[in-house]
Design a protein around this motif. Structure first.
Motif, mmCIF file in Angstrom:
data_model
loop_
_atom_site.group_PDB
_atom_site.id
_atom_site.type_symbol
_atom_site.label_atom_id
_atom_site.label_comp_id
_atom_site.label_asym_id
_atom_site.label_seq_id
_atom_site.Cartn_x
_atom_site.Cartn_y
_atom_site.Cartn_z
ATOM 1 N N TYR A 91 0.804 -1.224 0.000
ATOM 2 C CA TYR A 91 0.000 0.000 0.000
ATOM 3 C C TYR A 91 0.839 1.277 0.000
ATOM 4 C CZ TYR A 91 -3.863 -3.108 1.224
ATOM 5 O OH TYR A 91 -4.793 -4.112 1.208
ATOM 6 N N GLN A 92 2.134 1.142 0.061
ATOM 7 C CA GLN A 92 2.974 2.332 0.201
ATOM 8 C C GLN A 92 2.845 3.286 -0.978
ATOM 9 O OE1 GLN A 92 6.913 0.885 1.101
ATOM 10 N NE2 GLN A 92 6.352 0.242 3.175
ATOM 11 N N GLU A 93 2.895 2.749 -2.178
ATOM 12 C CA GLU A 93 2.782 3.614 -3.365
ATOM 13 C C GLU A 93 1.365 4.158 -3.508
ATOM 14 O OE1 GLU A 93 3.476 3.499 -8.226
ATOM 15 O OE2 GLU A 93 4.080 1.787 -6.981
ATOM 16 N N LEU A 94 0.380 3.304 -3.296
ATOM 17 C CA LEU A 94 -1.022 3.707 -3.429
ATOM 18 C C LEU A 94 -1.370 4.873 -2.518
ATOM 19 C CD1 LEU A 94 -3.961 3.185 -4.454
ATOM 20 C CD2 LEU A 94 -4.190 1.581 -2.515
ATOM 21 N N LEU A 95 -0.848 4.854 -1.296
ATOM 22 C CA LEU A 95 -1.227 5.847 -0.293
ATOM 23 C C LEU A 95 -0.221 6.978 -0.157
ATOM 24 C CD1 LEU A 95 -2.604 3.427 2.455
ATOM 25 C CD2 LEU A 95 -3.873 4.722 0.738
ATOM 26 N N HIS A 96 0.701 7.058 -1.122
ATOM 27 C CA HIS A 96 1.683 8.135 -1.094
ATOM 28 C C HIS A 96 0.971 9.487 -1.068
ATOM 29 C CE1 HIS A 96 5.420 10.211 -1.798
ATOM 30 N NE2 HIS A 96 4.928 10.800 -2.875
ATOM 31 N N ASN A 97 1.300 10.297 -0.088
ATOM 32 C CA ASN A 97 0.732 11.649 0.099
ATOM 33 C C ASN A 97 -0.700 11.663 0.642
ATOM 34 O OD1 ASN A 97 2.999 13.151 -0.620
ATOM 35 N ND2 ASN A 97 2.459 13.136 -2.801
ATOM 36 N N SER A 98 -1.332 10.511 0.839
ATOM 37 C CA SER A 98 -2.719 10.510 1.318
ATOM 38 C C SER A 98 -2.844 11.128 2.706
ATOM 39 C CB SER A 98 -3.266 9.078 1.341
ATOM 40 O OG SER A 98 -3.434 8.586 0.034
#
Length: 321
Positions: free
Chosen positions: A251-258
């Protein structure tokens, strides 16, 4: 404090000191509501007959309340007897009355401890959650998501943990539940034109504003909650859920900046002025924003929509539902 009126006076006098900080504001709301619970218990003139948990949900459960909030709460108690049922019925009704008296209006959807749907023994709560998941109608799936945002303010947190485990374990065995959850959250209010302009309210008292609850907050809140149900994450705040999910490599890339985007949304809501009632907390006047702020807000909204769509697509593909 010995009565609701004194709590209201204290609340109205002191809330002004926390209106610029979301964390401080939500801690303040917690403190007020706990004072109400204590007075409610005193008014019953009896001690709770068994272990229990009083929880709040909605934006309060997620630690995301604004300056004004309505009621969203419930009760779980250890086991059902005629004595226990009678006591917690009285407590649920009293605490709902008390919250209204100090400035938290009754929930129009009746998500309150005074409503037997939201006040049950542990065993009866477990059965109700299973029934909701088996029925799978739009309304009960909405209730299920509301419950998943439950945060214990007073009592035994383990009772809520057990109930959330019921939801997590059920979806592992019945992946079709995730499809029903997706159906419940898939529609997002579009507030950006193909040309990149923000679509504002054209008439009425909110002319020139956008409803940031539906346009901006819910895509983040709903998609992050869905992932949390899949992963068995029981924290309730969207930011804490994001942090837990980001600890997983997938999930690290998906939630980048979330997390950054969501914190900025909370700050934009705190910037809303002249709040008179609950609805006011959701409408942001675009004219009061600078050019850079409008650009930033559009970027945050677009990112939330992309996240929402990606989570839905990923969930359906991953679970094959």
């Amino acid at each position: 404090m010995r009565d609701y009126e004194s709590i209201k006076v204290w609340k109205d006098r002191n809330i002004v000191h926390v209106l610029k900080d979301t964390t401080a504001l939500n801690q303040f709301h917690d403190e007020v509501m706990l004072k109400v619970l204590e007075v409610a218990k005193q008014n019953l003139m009896e001690s709770p007959p068994c272990d229990f948990a009083w929880f709040i949900t909605g934006s309060g459960g997620r630690f995301e309340q604004g300056a004004i909030s309505d009621q969203d709460h419930g009760l779980v108690y250890e086991y059902s007897t005629s004595e226990n049922d009678e006591y917690f019925k009285a407590l649920g009704e009293e605490v709902s009355f008390g919250l209204d008296a100090v400035g938290y209006p009754f929930c129009t959807g009746k998500i309150m401890s005074s409503n037997p749907i939201w006040r049950k023994s542990l065993e009866n709560w477990e059965q109700q959650l299973i029934n909701w998941m088996e029925i799978g109608s739009w309304e009960v799936i909405r209730y299920l998501q509301i419950f998943y945002d439950a945060r214990v303010l007073a009592g035994n947190k383990e009772l809520i943990h057990k109930l959330k485990s019921t939801i997590y374990n059920y979806q592992l065995q019945h992946p079709e539940l995730l499809r029903r959850l997706v159906e419940n959250i898939k529609h997002v209010k579009n507030v950006i034109t193909p040309m990149g302009r923000l679509i504002v309210e054209q008439h009425g008292i909110y002319q020139g504003c956008i409803n940031i609850k539906y346009a901006a907050f819910l895509p983040y809140v709903n998609s992050i909650r869905l992932l949390s149900i899949e992963e068995g994450i029981y924290e309730t705040s969207t930011i804490e859920r994001i942090r837990k999910l980001q600890a997983k490599p997938e999930y690290q890339e998906l939630l980048h900046n979330s997390e950054i985007h969501f914190e900025k949304l909370l700050n934009y809501r705190l910037s809303i002025e002249n709040i008179q009632d609950y609805d006011n907390t959701h409408y942001l006047n675009i004219k009061q924003l600078s050019k850079d702020e409008r650009k930033e807000l559009k970027s945050i909204i677009k990112s939330g929509k992309r996240l929402h769509d990606h989570v839905i697509e990923m969930t359906l593909e991953k679970k094959g539902v």
